[in-house]
Design a protein around this motif. Sequence first.
Motif, short mmCIF file in Angstrom:
data_model
loop_
_atom_site.label_atom_id
_atom_site.label_comp_id
_atom_site.label_asym_id
_atom_site.label_seq_id
_atom_site.Cartn_x
_atom_site.Cartn_y
_atom_site.Cartn_z
N LYS A 144 -2.67 4.49 -1.56
CA LYS A 144 -1.35 4.04 -1.13
C LYS A 144 -1.42 3.30 0.20
CE LYS A 144 1.43 7.46 -3.58
NZ LYS A 144 1.81 6.62 -4.67
N LYS A 187 -4.02 1.57 1.31
CA LYS A 187 -4.61 0.27 1.02
C LYS A 187 -3.56 -0.69 0.47
CE LYS A 187 -9.34 1.70 0.08
NZ LYS A 187 -10.40 1.83 -0.95
N GLU A 188 -2.72 -0.20 -0.44
CA GLU A 188 -1.65 -1.02 -1.00
C GLU A 188 -0.68 -1.46 0.08
OE1 GLU A 188 0.22 1.22 -4.11
OE2 GLU A 188 -1.64 1.42 -5.25
N SER A 189 -0.33 -0.56 0.97
CA SER A 189 0.61 -0.89 2.05
C SER A 189 0.04 -1.91 3.00
CB SER A 189 0.99 0.37 2.84
OG SER A 189 1.70 1.28 2.01
N ALA A 227 -2.29 -4.11 2.28
CA ALA A 227 -2.40 -5.38 1.56
C ALA A 227 -1.05 -6.11 1.52
CB ALA A 227 -2.90 -5.14 0.15
N ARG A 228 0.05 -5.35 1.51
CA ARG A 228 1.39 -5.95 1.48
C ARG A 228 1.97 -6.09 2.88
NH1 ARG A 228 4.98 -2.32 -1.51
NH2 ARG A 228 3.48 -0.73 -0.96
N ASN A 229 1.19 -5.76 3.91
CA ASN A 229 1.65 -5.79 5.30
C ASN A 229 2.87 -4.91 5.52
OD1 ASN A 229 -0.36 -7.51 6.33
ND2 ASN A 229 0.75 -9.30 5.58
N VAL A 230 2.89 -3.77 4.86
CA VAL A 230 4.00 -2.82 5.01
C VAL A 230 3.42 -1.55 5.64
CG1 VAL A 230 5.78 -1.52 3.80
CG2 VAL A 230 5.02 -3.71 2.89
#
Length: 59
Positions: A49, A51-53, A55-58
């Motif tokens: 999670k 890594k996903e954040s 990658a989305r700059n969140v």
Amino acid sequence: MCDLKKYSEIYEEIIKLSPDDTLQLVLESATEEEKLFYEMVGDYLLQQKQKESIARNVF
């Protein structure tokens, strides 16, 4: 030789776990080894999670 389909299905179920689910598994583990396993699963899912954040700059 292991049953790849069986373990792929297990993986698909594990990645659906929420943080609350992994905490419950840790708290209700029958053995220390089982507890450590579920802690590692929870850490892995959290890392994914994160890594996903990132990658989305969140973050």
